[in-house]
Write a protein that holds these residues in place. Structure first.
Motif, mmCIF file in Angstrom:
data_model
loop_
_atom_site.group_PDB
_atom_site.id
_atom_site.type_symbol
_atom_site.label_atom_id
_atom_site.label_comp_id
_atom_site.label_asym_id
_atom_site.label_seq_id
_atom_site.Cartn_x
_atom_site.Cartn_y
_atom_site.Cartn_z
ATOM 1 N N ILE A 88 0.583 -1.680 -0.352
ATOM 2 C CA ILE A 88 0.074 0.019 -0.208
ATOM 3 C C ILE A 88 0.457 1.922 0.012
ATOM 4 N N LEU A 89 1.986 1.509 0.988
ATOM 5 C CA LEU A 89 2.985 2.123 0.758
ATOM 6 C C LEU A 89 3.534 2.794 -0.803
ATOM 7 N N GLY A 90 3.934 1.550 -1.137
ATOM 8 C CA GLY A 90 4.145 1.788 -2.323
ATOM 9 C C GLY A 90 3.650 2.544 -3.178
ATOM 10 N N ARG A 91 2.539 2.546 -3.271
ATOM 11 C CA ARG A 91 1.427 3.335 -3.979
ATOM 12 C C ARG A 91 0.680 4.561 -3.867
ATOM 13 N N VAL A 92 2.150 5.339 -2.861
ATOM 14 C CA VAL A 92 2.016 6.737 -2.475
ATOM 15 C C VAL A 92 2.930 7.261 -2.862
ATOM 16 N N ARG A 93 2.974 8.457 -3.247
ATOM 17 C CA ARG A 93 4.010 8.950 -3.659
ATOM 18 C C ARG A 93 4.083 10.149 -3.520
ATOM 19 N N SER A 94 3.209 11.024 -3.345
ATOM 20 C CA SER A 94 2.892 12.338 -2.770
ATOM 21 C C SER A 94 1.242 12.495 -1.953
ATOM 22 N N TRP A 95 1.920 14.347 -1.326
ATOM 23 C CA TRP A 95 0.726 14.600 -0.788
ATOM 24 C C TRP A 95 -0.959 13.991 -1.539
ATOM 25 N N ASN A 96 -0.674 14.103 -2.882
ATOM 26 C CA ASN A 96 -2.468 13.879 -3.356
ATOM 27 C C ASN A 96 -2.291 12.567 -3.578
ATOM 28 N N ASP A 97 -1.248 11.882 -2.770
ATOM 29 C CA ASP A 97 -2.599 10.201 -2.843
ATOM 30 C C ASP A 97 -2.082 10.354 -1.519
ATOM 31 N N LEU A 98 -2.783 11.083 -0.680
ATOM 32 C CA LEU A 98 -3.567 11.032 0.893
ATOM 33 C C LEU A 98 -4.933 12.005 1.470
ATOM 34 N N GLU A 99 -5.232 11.778 2.617
ATOM 35 C CA GLU A 99 -6.547 11.910 2.275
ATOM 36 C C GLU A 99 -6.571 13.577 3.533
ATOM 37 N N ARG A 100 -7.524 14.840 3.373
ATOM 38 C CA ARG A 100 -6.846 15.842 3.951
ATOM 39 C C ARG A 100 -7.125 15.717 5.524
ATOM 40 N N PRO A 101 -7.472 14.953 5.837
ATOM 41 C CA PRO A 101 -7.585 15.186 7.624
ATOM 42 C C PRO A 101 -6.303 14.693 7.901
ATOM 43 N N LEU A 102 -5.174 13.489 7.351
ATOM 44 C CA LEU A 102 -4.162 13.531 8.072
ATOM 45 C C LEU A 102 -3.056 14.494 6.700
ATOM 46 N N LEU A 103 -3.354 15.401 6.584
ATOM 47 C CA LEU A 103 -2.348 15.835 6.066
ATOM 48 C C LEU A 103 -2.817 17.373 7.089
ATOM 49 N N THR A 104 -3.245 17.974 6.797
ATOM 50 C CA THR A 104 -3.731 18.547 7.990
ATOM 51 C C THR A 104 -3.138 18.690 9.137
ATOM 52 N N CYS A 105 -3.404 17.440 10.004
ATOM 53 C CA CYS A 105 -2.701 17.134 11.785
ATOM 54 C C CYS A 105 -1.277 17.400 10.600
ATOM 55 N N VAL A 106 -0.636 16.513 9.926
ATOM 56 C CA VAL A 106 0.899 16.664 10.371
ATOM 57 C C VAL A 106 1.238 17.662 9.951
ATOM 58 N N GLU A 107 0.827 18.746 9.296
ATOM 59 C CA GLU A 107 1.234 20.752 8.548
ATOM 60 C C GLU A 107 1.205 21.417 10.509
ATOM 61 N N GLU A 108 -0.210 20.605 10.001
ATOM 62 C CA GLU A 108 -0.634 21.633 11.936
ATOM 63 C C GLU A 108 1.280 21.663 13.310
ATOM 64 N N LEU A 109 1.206 20.129 13.292
ATOM 65 C CA LEU A 109 2.181 19.010 14.083
ATOM 66 C C LEU A 109 3.722 20.652 13.928
ATOM 67 N N ILE A 110 3.969 19.815 12.421
ATOM 68 C CA ILE A 110 5.457 20.707 11.886
ATOM 69 C C ILE A 110 5.317 22.082 12.399
ATOM 70 N N ASP A 111 4.323 22.762 12.241
ATOM 71 C CA ASP A 111 4.332 24.240 12.248
ATOM 72 C C ASP A 111 4.154 24.543 13.672
ATOM 73 N N PHE A 112 3.696 23.707 14.322
ATOM 74 C CA PHE A 112 3.098 24.397 16.002
ATOM 75 C C PHE A 112 4.664 23.868 16.520
ATOM 76 N N VAL A 113 5.782 22.399 16.316
ATOM 77 C CA VAL A 113 6.868 22.504 17.290
ATOM 78 C C VAL A 113 7.927 23.498 16.481
ATOM 79 N N THR A 114 7.668 24.226 15.661
ATOM 80 C CA THR A 114 8.936 25.285 14.750
ATOM 81 C C THR A 114 8.848 26.428 15.140
#
Length: 294
Positions: A260-286
């Protein structure tokens, strides 16, 4: 009467048709191409000017002689280098490196992908598969900002992890949790930690999926939607059955995830809720470090 063909010496200057046009014209030496470099000594024979190359610009070469006199000449043939005729030409410029995009969609500039010294802040990710997915999409971004991602075995131990880490100013802790939905056990644990004494420097976010596998768009694995798995069936086993993948043991499950992971090439292969969570966490810790740098 016999006739004899005259033997022609290759060194005989009178061999051939001496009456042909230009038979006695001096042969012009062929100019060799010469790429310019600073300090190269060049002679312009028409003027007799000899000088070292200072620079080249707008189709001209600028020379400086030993007395400090500077003259410029058009590039091309008609010059001598160490007595040899040459055609001066400017070096070919290497093509500019275009900015590229990371798997998360961020734009990097040449040299901008070098890893920085790790910051005191951290992101903990619940679940090994979650951590592998974060690395695949955000690995370049995290190395660029100097954030280390650590594996969190389970959110049940979160309070102890936070206490041991002791977050504070410039030392923030972000946590990516599985199945963080209202009323769930995971949500209650997260709320308890954020109300604690380190709460201002801890952010717990999570996706709403039963498992991070669901954060991959189903179309990437040939499904229209992720199927509902009966409660009495282990979720990953049920998914493997639908995908017709072996699932007899943990090794099979690991191989299924890699497929399954091998089918993931970029952010466009993921659902929005996960994208939002990770981006917010990166902003928070930096956040503290960005403020310090500006």
């Amino acid at each position: 009467m016999r006739s004899y063909a005259a033997a022609v010496s290759p060194h005989d200057r009178y061999a051939g048709d001496v009456l042909s046009a230009g038979w006695n014209a001096p042969r012009k030496p062929v100019s060799a191409p010469q790429t310019l470099e600073r300090g190269l000594v060049v002679e312009e024979p028409t003027s007799g000017f000899v000088g070292a190359v200072l620079r080249w610009e707008n189709g001209l070469v600028v020379l400086e002689d030993r007395r400090g006199k500077i003259r410029s000449f058009p590039l091309g043939p008609g010059f001598l280098v160490e007595g040899r005729p040459v055609t001066l030409q400017a070096p070919v410029r290497a093509p500019a490196q275009a900015a590229r995009r990371t798997a998360s969609g961020s734009v990097t500039t040449p040299g901008g992908d070098k890893a920085k010294v790790a910051l005191p802040s951290r992101i903990y990710v619940e679940g090994r598969h979650d951590a592998e997915l974060v690395e695949r999409i955000w690995g370049d971004d995290l190395r660029h900002v100097g954030v280390v991602v650590e594996y969190l075995g389970g959110i049940d131990d979160l309070a102890g992890v936070v206490e041991e880490f002791a977050p504070g100013p410039g030392r923030r802790l972000g946590v990516l949790a599985d199945h963080l939905v209202p009323g769930s056990k995971e949500t209650r644990i997260a709320q308890s930690v954020e109300r604690g004494r380190y709460g201002a420097y801890v952010r717990v976010l999570g996706h709403p999926y039963v498992d991070v596998w669901q954060a991959v768009k189903p179309e990437r694995v040939g499904l229209k939607r992720w199927p509902d798995v009966p409660r009495d069936v282990e979720w990953k086993h049920g998914i493997c059955e639908v995908l017709r993948l072996p699932h007899a043991d943990q090794a099979d499950i690991a191989r299924a995830w890699q497929a399954i992971l091998g089918r993931v090439r970029s952010w466009n292969d993921l659902e929005r809720p996960l994208l939002t969570c990770v981006e917010e966490l990166i902003d928070f810790v930096t956040a503290d470090h960005v403020q310090t740098d500006t």
